[in-house]
Design a protein around this motif. Structure first.
Motif, PDB file in Angstrom:
ATOM      1  N   GLY A  33       0.630  -1.310  -0.065  1.00  0.00           N
ATOM      2  CA  GLY A  33      -0.037  -0.048   0.082  1.00  0.00           C
ATOM      3  C   GLY A  33       0.669   1.362  -0.006  1.00  0.00           C
ATOM      4  N   GLU A  36       0.062   4.798  -1.492  1.00  0.00           N
ATOM      5  CA  GLU A  36      -0.980   5.640  -0.735  1.00  0.00           C
ATOM      6  C   GLU A  36      -0.014   6.836  -0.042  1.00  0.00           C
ATOM      7  N   GLU A 129     -13.789   7.136   3.262  1.00  0.00           N
ATOM      8  CA  GLU A 129     -13.428   6.319   2.150  1.00  0.00           C
ATOM      9  C   GLU A 129     -11.867   5.861   2.278  1.00  0.00           C
ATOM     10  N   ARG A 130     -11.330   6.920   2.303  1.00  0.00           N
ATOM     11  CA  ARG A 130      -9.695   6.651   2.495  1.00  0.00           C
ATOM     12  C   ARG A 130      -9.452   5.975   3.643  1.00  0.00           C
ATOM     13  N   ARG A 132     -11.267   3.724   5.030  1.00  0.00           N
ATOM     14  CA  ARG A 132     -11.650   2.236   4.837  1.00  0.00           C
ATOM     15  C   ARG A 132     -10.753   1.621   4.000  1.00  0.00           C
ATOM     16  N   GLU A 133      -9.970   2.415   3.011  1.00  0.00           N
ATOM     17  CA  GLU A 133      -8.934   2.066   2.182  1.00  0.00           C
ATOM     18  C   GLU A 133      -7.731   1.553   2.945  1.00  0.00           C
ATOM     19  N   ALA A 136      -8.324  -1.439   5.198  1.00  0.00           N
ATOM     20  CA  ALA A 136      -8.144  -2.678   4.359  1.00  0.00           C
ATOM     21  C   ALA A 136      -6.905  -3.250   4.004  1.00  0.00           C
ATOM     22  N   ALA A 137      -5.965  -1.984   3.668  1.00  0.00           N
ATOM     23  CA  ALA A 137      -4.460  -2.319   3.351  1.00  0.00           C
ATOM     24  C   ALA A 137      -3.873  -2.854   4.851  1.00  0.00           C
TER      25      ALA A 137
END
Length: 176
Positions: A33, A36, A129-130, A132-133, A136-137
């Motif tokens: 990730g 990011e 949203e960021r 959540r991403e 997840a990562a």
């Protein structure tokens, strides 16, 4: 001390971990990730490797087995020293960041009041949203030092969400 850009330091650090070829570097960057928080695109990996090689910080150590002619690079002793020094400096010394949101806030007088609320709502949704991403990562197996990156990123997002909630409440455009 050798001055390294964040992108150079990132690649050099991956090569300090172990020798790799460009495609493998790209896989690690994607898998962890790292895109990011770093601006390393696939197309810039070989350019950066060339710069590090020209400075004596990495060396070509052969070709990857079964990959044809993919060059494998490894950190040199000087590269290991430079990586350690630059990483320590990056950790120890806060540097200014230039987030576009500050430019937007500096220009608030130009934003019609009826458009500010929706803009702040879009930012709140984008932050959620960021988060959540990143979560997840962060859920994938990773070494402790990679976990620290995710923890830092999540703390920054939480701080921005708290600021945004306070700001929206003060403006009467959202609830805390």
């Amino acid at each position: 001390m050798v001055a390294l850009t964040p992108a150079e330091l990132t690649l050099l650090g991956l090569l300090v971990e172990q020798p790799r070829h460009g495609y493998e570097l790209d896989e690690v960057i994607a898998g962890r990730g790292m895109r990011e928080w770093t601006e390393i695109g696939f197309s810039s990996i070989y350019y950066l490797l060339g710069r590090l090689r020209d400075r004596g910080l990495v060396a070509e150590v052969g070709a990857a087995p079964g990959t044809g002619r993919r060059k494998v690079f490894a950190a040199t002793d000087e590269g290991r020293r430079a990586c350690a020094e630059a990483a320590e400096e990056a950790i120890a010394v806060p540097r200014p960041v230039f987030p576009p949101v500050l430019v937007g806030l500096a220009n608030l007088p130009a934003v019609p009041r009826d458009r500010l609320g929706p803009a702040l709502e879009r930012r709140a949704a984008a932050l959620a949203e960021r988060e959540r991403e990143v979560r997840a990562a962060a859920g994938r197996p990773a070494p402790d030092f990679v976990r620290a990156i995710f923890d830092y990123s999540l703390a920054q997002l939480a701080a921005e969400r708290a600021w945004l909630a306070d700001y929206r409440a003060a403006l009467g455009t959202g609830e805390r």
